[in-house]
Write a protein that holds these residues in place. Sequence first.
Motif, short mmCIF file in Angstrom:
data_model
loop_
_atom_site.label_atom_id
_atom_site.label_comp_id
_atom_site.label_asym_id
_atom_site.label_seq_id
_atom_site.Cartn_x
_atom_site.Cartn_y
_atom_site.Cartn_z
N UNK A 1 -118.95 -118.06 40.96
CA UNK A 1 -117.72 -118.57 40.12
C UNK A 1 -116.46 -117.86 40.08
N UNK A 2 -115.21 -118.25 39.36
CA UNK A 2 -114.16 -117.75 39.28
C UNK A 2 -114.37 -116.67 38.26
N UNK A 3 -115.07 -117.03 37.28
CA UNK A 3 -115.34 -116.12 36.34
C UNK A 3 -115.81 -114.58 36.83
N UNK A 4 -116.96 -115.04 37.67
CA UNK A 4 -117.57 -113.57 38.36
C UNK A 4 -116.42 -113.00 39.05
N UNK A 5 -115.83 -113.79 39.88
CA UNK A 5 -114.71 -113.27 40.64
C UNK A 5 -113.67 -112.60 39.94
N UNK A 6 -113.49 -112.89 38.86
CA UNK A 6 -112.40 -112.18 37.96
C UNK A 6 -113.10 -110.82 37.43
N UNK A 7 -114.13 -111.04 37.01
CA UNK A 7 -114.99 -109.64 36.47
C UNK A 7 -115.14 -108.74 37.79
N UNK A 8 -115.17 -109.18 38.65
CA UNK A 8 -115.61 -108.30 40.08
C UNK A 8 -114.13 -107.57 40.35
N UNK A 9 -113.30 -108.42 40.44
CA UNK A 9 -111.73 -107.66 40.69
C UNK A 9 -111.53 -106.84 39.63
N UNK A 10 -111.67 -107.23 38.38
CA UNK A 10 -111.28 -106.20 37.17
C UNK A 10 -112.34 -104.80 37.13
N UNK A 11 -113.39 -105.17 37.53
CA UNK A 11 -114.19 -103.99 37.67
C UNK A 11 -114.02 -103.07 38.93
N UNK A 12 -114.11 -103.72 40.05
CA UNK A 12 -114.15 -102.82 41.40
C UNK A 12 -112.86 -102.89 42.10
N UNK A 13 -111.67 -103.71 41.54
CA UNK A 13 -110.58 -103.58 42.18
C UNK A 13 -110.45 -104.47 43.48
N UNK A 14 -111.55 -105.39 43.66
CA UNK A 14 -111.72 -106.02 44.92
C UNK A 14 -111.77 -107.48 44.45
#
Length: 172
Positions: free
Chosen positions: A139-152
Amino acid sequence: IIYAPNVHQGGGKVLLLQLIDNLKNKKSVFYIVDSRLNIPNKWVIKGEILTVKPSLLSRFFVELSLSKRIGLGMEVLCMGNLPPLFITKTKLTVYVHNRYLVNNENLKKFSFKDTCRIISERLWLKYTTRKVNKYLVQTKGMANLLENTLGRGAEILPFFDFSSMTSRKISG
């Protein structure tokens, strides 16, 4: 290589079984799966399957043997949120579906054992991010969480099991 040594229940199991079902006729696929994963007996899987016992020692040895087996140009799809620790010479794609690993949510609701595991897996995910070529999420939500946490960034690739759908007549 489908790398899923810690997937045996829940949503990860559903995703993994769908993937195996779609790839079962390919001889070139090598599966590394949790020994607790119940693959339907009626499936004839043409690729090689290595089952891993749910212990740290067993996981450690499968990681070592995997690092020796993998060569340049091979691709590994990691279905259990985490990539192998010792692999560096291959294309790694990691499917992240556990939001607790990419969310800084408080872990008070978990047992001490589960909290330690989640914290360890968070560190594992952060430590290995430079080795990962691509992250996949549903999901887009998981993509946002991953980007915020890992910078990727992550590619959104939702899985959906159409065979589990039942048709219902809607009255109106």
